[in-house]
Design a protein around this motif. Structure first.
Motif, PDB file in Angstrom:
ATOM      1  N   MET A 108       2.912  32.516  30.651  1.00 36.86           N
ATOM      2  CA  MET A 108       1.199  32.587  30.863  1.00 36.86           C
ATOM      3  C   MET A 108       0.760  31.194  29.858  1.00 36.86           C
ATOM      4  O   MET A 108      -0.310  30.597  30.395  1.00 36.86           O
ATOM      5  N   TYR A 109       1.313  31.078  28.787  1.00 34.69           N
ATOM      6  CA  TYR A 109       0.942  29.894  28.159  1.00 34.69           C
ATOM      7  C   TYR A 109       1.123  28.577  28.738  1.00 34.69           C
ATOM      8  O   TYR A 109       0.503  27.576  28.829  1.00 34.69           O
ATOM      9  N   PHE A 110       2.361  28.590  29.298  1.00 35.70           N
ATOM     10  CA  PHE A 110       2.556  27.258  29.994  1.00 35.70           C
ATOM     11  C   PHE A 110       1.745  27.074  31.166  1.00 35.70           C
ATOM     12  O   PHE A 110       1.381  25.851  31.530  1.00 35.70           O
ATOM     13  N   PHE A 111       1.643  28.250  31.919  1.00 42.69           N
ATOM     14  CA  PHE A 111       0.826  28.194  32.888  1.00 42.69           C
ATOM     15  C   PHE A 111      -0.542  27.474  32.855  1.00 42.69           C
ATOM     16  O   PHE A 111      -1.353  26.749  33.456  1.00 42.69           O
ATOM     17  N   VAL A 112      -1.183  28.109  31.645  1.00 44.05           N
ATOM     18  CA  VAL A 112      -2.570  27.527  31.722  1.00 44.05           C
ATOM     19  C   VAL A 112      -2.724  26.366  30.967  1.00 44.05           C
ATOM     20  O   VAL A 112      -3.503  25.405  31.501  1.00 44.05           O
ATOM     21  N   ILE A 113      -1.755  25.849  30.019  1.00 43.09           N
ATOM     22  CA  ILE A 113      -1.812  24.509  29.642  1.00 43.09           C
ATOM     23  C   ILE A 113      -1.323  23.377  30.862  1.00 43.09           C
ATOM     24  O   ILE A 113      -1.750  22.217  30.692  1.00 43.09           O
ATOM     25  N   TYR A 114      -0.570  23.775  31.817  1.00 36.25           N
ATOM     26  CA  TYR A 114      -0.177  22.802  32.873  1.00 36.25           C
ATOM     27  C   TYR A 114      -1.338  22.779  33.764  1.00 36.25           C
ATOM     28  O   TYR A 114      -1.698  21.846  34.465  1.00 36.25           O
ATOM     29  N   LEU A 115      -2.174  24.046  34.125  1.00 35.29           N
ATOM     30  CA  LEU A 115      -2.926  24.188  35.127  1.00 35.29           C
ATOM     31  C   LEU A 115      -4.312  23.510  34.632  1.00 35.29           C
ATOM     32  O   LEU A 115      -4.929  22.617  35.776  1.00 35.29           O
ATOM     33  N   GLN A 123       3.052  16.163  36.361  1.00 38.84           N
ATOM     34  CA  GLN A 123       2.203  15.698  37.530  1.00 38.84           C
ATOM     35  C   GLN A 123       2.655  15.742  38.902  1.00 38.84           C
ATOM     36  O   GLN A 123       3.806  15.886  39.127  1.00 38.84           O
ATOM     37  N   GLY A 124       1.798  16.023  39.749  1.00 40.57           N
ATOM     38  CA  GLY A 124       2.325  15.918  41.159  1.00 40.57           C
ATOM     39  C   GLY A 124       2.952  17.143  41.589  1.00 40.57           C
ATOM     40  O   GLY A 124       2.859  18.343  41.208  1.00 40.57           O
ATOM     41  N   PRO A 125       3.979  16.771  42.599  1.00 39.82           N
ATOM     42  CA  PRO A 125       4.747  18.079  43.079  1.00 39.82           C
ATOM     43  C   PRO A 125       5.503  18.775  42.040  1.00 39.82           C
ATOM     44  O   PRO A 125       5.628  19.968  42.139  1.00 39.82           O
ATOM     45  N   GLN A 126       5.884  18.021  40.902  1.00 40.74           N
ATOM     46  CA  GLN A 126       6.620  18.867  39.719  1.00 40.74           C
ATOM     47  C   GLN A 126       5.682  19.951  39.026  1.00 40.74           C
ATOM     48  O   GLN A 126       6.276  20.998  38.795  1.00 40.74           O
ATOM     49  N   LYS A 127       4.499  19.517  39.014  1.00 39.32           N
ATOM     50  CA  LYS A 127       3.545  20.328  38.438  1.00 39.32           C
ATOM     51  C   LYS A 127       3.147  21.635  39.430  1.00 39.32           C
ATOM     52  O   LYS A 127       3.256  22.609  38.703  1.00 39.32           O
ATOM     53  N   THR A 128       3.092  21.360  40.477  1.00 37.43           N
ATOM     54  CA  THR A 128       2.928  22.411  41.580  1.00 37.43           C
ATOM     55  C   THR A 128       4.157  23.315  41.580  1.00 37.43           C
ATOM     56  O   THR A 128       3.896  24.677  41.497  1.00 37.43           O
ATOM     57  N   HIS A 129       5.403  22.728  41.589  1.00 34.16           N
ATOM     58  CA  HIS A 129       6.543  23.689  41.607  1.00 34.16           C
ATOM     59  C   HIS A 129       6.701  24.256  40.355  1.00 34.16           C
ATOM     60  O   HIS A 129       7.161  25.658  40.350  1.00 34.16           O
ATOM     61  N   THR A 130       6.244  23.737  39.147  1.00 32.94           N
ATOM     62  CA  THR A 130       6.436  24.514  37.827  1.00 32.94           C
ATOM     63  C   THR A 130       5.366  25.533  38.008  1.00 32.94           C
ATOM     64  O   THR A 130       5.873  26.681  37.431  1.00 32.94           O
ATOM     65  N   SER A 133       6.824  28.550  40.172  1.00 37.09           N
ATOM     66  CA  SER A 133       8.104  29.076  39.381  1.00 37.09           C
ATOM     67  C   SER A 133       7.370  30.133  38.233  1.00 37.09           C
ATOM     68  O   SER A 133       7.691  31.069  38.460  1.00 37.09           O
ATOM     69  N   LEU A 134       6.567  29.515  37.412  1.00 31.75           N
ATOM     70  CA  LEU A 134       5.937  30.529  36.536  1.00 31.75           C
ATOM     71  C   LEU A 134       5.171  31.698  37.176  1.00 31.75           C
ATOM     72  O   LEU A 134       5.314  32.841  36.723  1.00 31.75           O
ATOM     73  N   SER A 135       4.520  31.648  37.964  1.00 29.13           N
ATOM     74  CA  SER A 135       3.774  32.619  38.683  1.00 29.13           C
ATOM     75  C   SER A 135       4.689  33.784  39.328  1.00 29.13           C
ATOM     76  O   SER A 135       4.584  34.757  39.072  1.00 29.13           O
ATOM     77  N   LEU A 136       5.846  33.214  39.993  1.00 33.40           N
ATOM     78  CA  LEU A 136       6.649  34.140  40.323  1.00 33.40           C
ATOM     79  C   LEU A 136       7.571  34.953  39.422  1.00 33.40           C
ATOM     80  O   LEU A 136       7.604  36.021  39.544  1.00 33.40           O
ATOM     81  N   VAL A 223      -4.612  33.595  23.991  1.00 31.83           N
ATOM     82  CA  VAL A 223      -5.770  32.922  23.494  1.00 31.83           C
ATOM     83  C   VAL A 223      -5.425  32.244  22.192  1.00 31.83           C
ATOM     84  O   VAL A 223      -5.873  31.012  21.878  1.00 31.83           O
ATOM     85  N   ILE A 224      -4.671  32.772  21.180  1.00 29.95           N
ATOM     86  CA  ILE A 224      -4.118  32.141  20.055  1.00 29.95           C
ATOM     87  C   ILE A 224      -3.448  31.013  20.375  1.00 29.95           C
ATOM     88  O   ILE A 224      -3.581  29.995  19.581  1.00 29.95           O
ATOM     89  N   LEU A 225      -2.460  31.260  21.117  1.00 28.49           N
ATOM     90  CA  LEU A 225      -1.296  29.983  21.567  1.00 28.49           C
ATOM     91  C   LEU A 225      -2.054  28.697  22.159  1.00 28.49           C
ATOM     92  O   LEU A 225      -1.979  27.503  21.637  1.00 28.49           O
ATOM     93  N   VAL A 226      -3.137  29.176  22.946  1.00 28.83           N
ATOM     94  CA  VAL A 226      -3.860  28.041  23.462  1.00 28.83           C
ATOM     95  C   VAL A 226      -4.794  27.391  22.555  1.00 28.83           C
ATOM     96  O   VAL A 226      -5.121  25.969  22.688  1.00 28.83           O
ATOM     97  N   GLN A 227      -5.400  28.158  21.690  1.00 34.11           N
ATOM     98  CA  GLN A 227      -6.358  27.610  20.659  1.00 34.11           C
ATOM     99  C   GLN A 227      -5.319  26.564  19.831  1.00 34.11           C
ATOM    100  O   GLN A 227      -5.993  25.703  19.232  1.00 34.11           O
TER     101      GLN A 227
END
Length: 236
Positions: A108-115, A123-130, A133-136, A223-227
């Motif tokens: 979820m941390y990587f999902f938030v910072i990439y989203l 960026q681009g297709p690589q971001k969408t694929h990542t 994958s994280l959501s799955l 929240v702590i990690l994102v901050q």
């Protein structure tokens, strides 16, 4: 009882043979006798508690089987089964849930910072694929956690339902000689003294309340990690 049914069948056949035109009185008597046999069934009972017939044997066999089952369950099965399950699966469940917690928080941390482009390395297709994958993977771990908590909760609720059913069974008019009342009382006391519950090595209970605590903990760490990540981005 069988002889009465046989007599009723014979009288019915006689009614077919004797017509009202031939002997009206005999036909009327046979008809009244048949009606009397149908309305006033002959049966024997023990002080009106139960009927004395072939069904009594079935009831006695069922009562004996229930008594044996309850004795085995109370004396050997219920307490030891719960303890054995907790001892066997407590530590594996604890390690599994802990790994799910760490993986879900990081995913979820990587999902938030990439989203939200906090980290613009993808960026681009690589971001969408990542992101997919994280959501799955996060969804699969959440599903496994929900199944574990829900199945444990259903077992506990079924044990509570069993206790209520045992209480209702004690109100039924069961013959005292069968011994079912004593066994049911013993079973109810056992359920009351040793309530069924599952835990992860004693650290927390495995039920639906685990999902609430899990969501709260994941949100807090996220929240702590994102901050921590936002100030580093602003400095850059």
């Amino acid at each position: 009882m069988r002889e009465v049914d046989h007599i009723e069948q014979l009288v019915g056949k006689l009614l077919l043979l004797v017509t009202p035109l031939e002997d009206r009185r005999l036909h009327t008597d046979l008809h009244n006798f048949t009606h009397q046999l149908s309305c006033d069934r002959i049966s024997y009972s023990a002080a009106a508690l139960f009927h004395i017939d072939r069904s009594l044997l079935t009831s006695c066999i069922a009562a004996i089987a229930i008594s044996i089952y309850l004795v085995i369950l109370v004396e050997f099965g219920l307490p030891s089964l719960t303890t054995s399950v907790n001892n066997a699966y407590g530590v594996p469940n604890l390690s599994e849930i802990s790994s799910y917690f760490v993986c879900i928080v990081m995913n979820m941390y990587f999902f938030v910072i990439y989203l939200f482009d906090i980290d613009s390395t993808l960026q681009g297709p690589q971001k969408t694929h990542t992101l997919l994958s994280l959501s799955l993977w996060t969804g699969l771990m959440v599903l496994r956690l929900v199944i574990l908590a829900y199945s444990s909760e259903m077992v506990v609720q079924e044990a509570s339902r069993t206790q209520r059913l045992v209480t209702k069974l004690q109100m039924l008019p069961v013959p005292a000689s069968s011994g079912c009342q004593e066994e049911l009382l013993l079973f109810e006391e056992q359920l009351a003294r040793s309530p069924l519950h599952y835990s992860a090595a004693g650290f927390f209970a495995l039920d639906l309340s685990l999902l609430k605590s899990f969501v709260a903990a994941v949100t807090t760490y996220l929240v702590i990690l994102v901050q921590f990540q936002i100030p580093d981005t602003n400095k850059e």
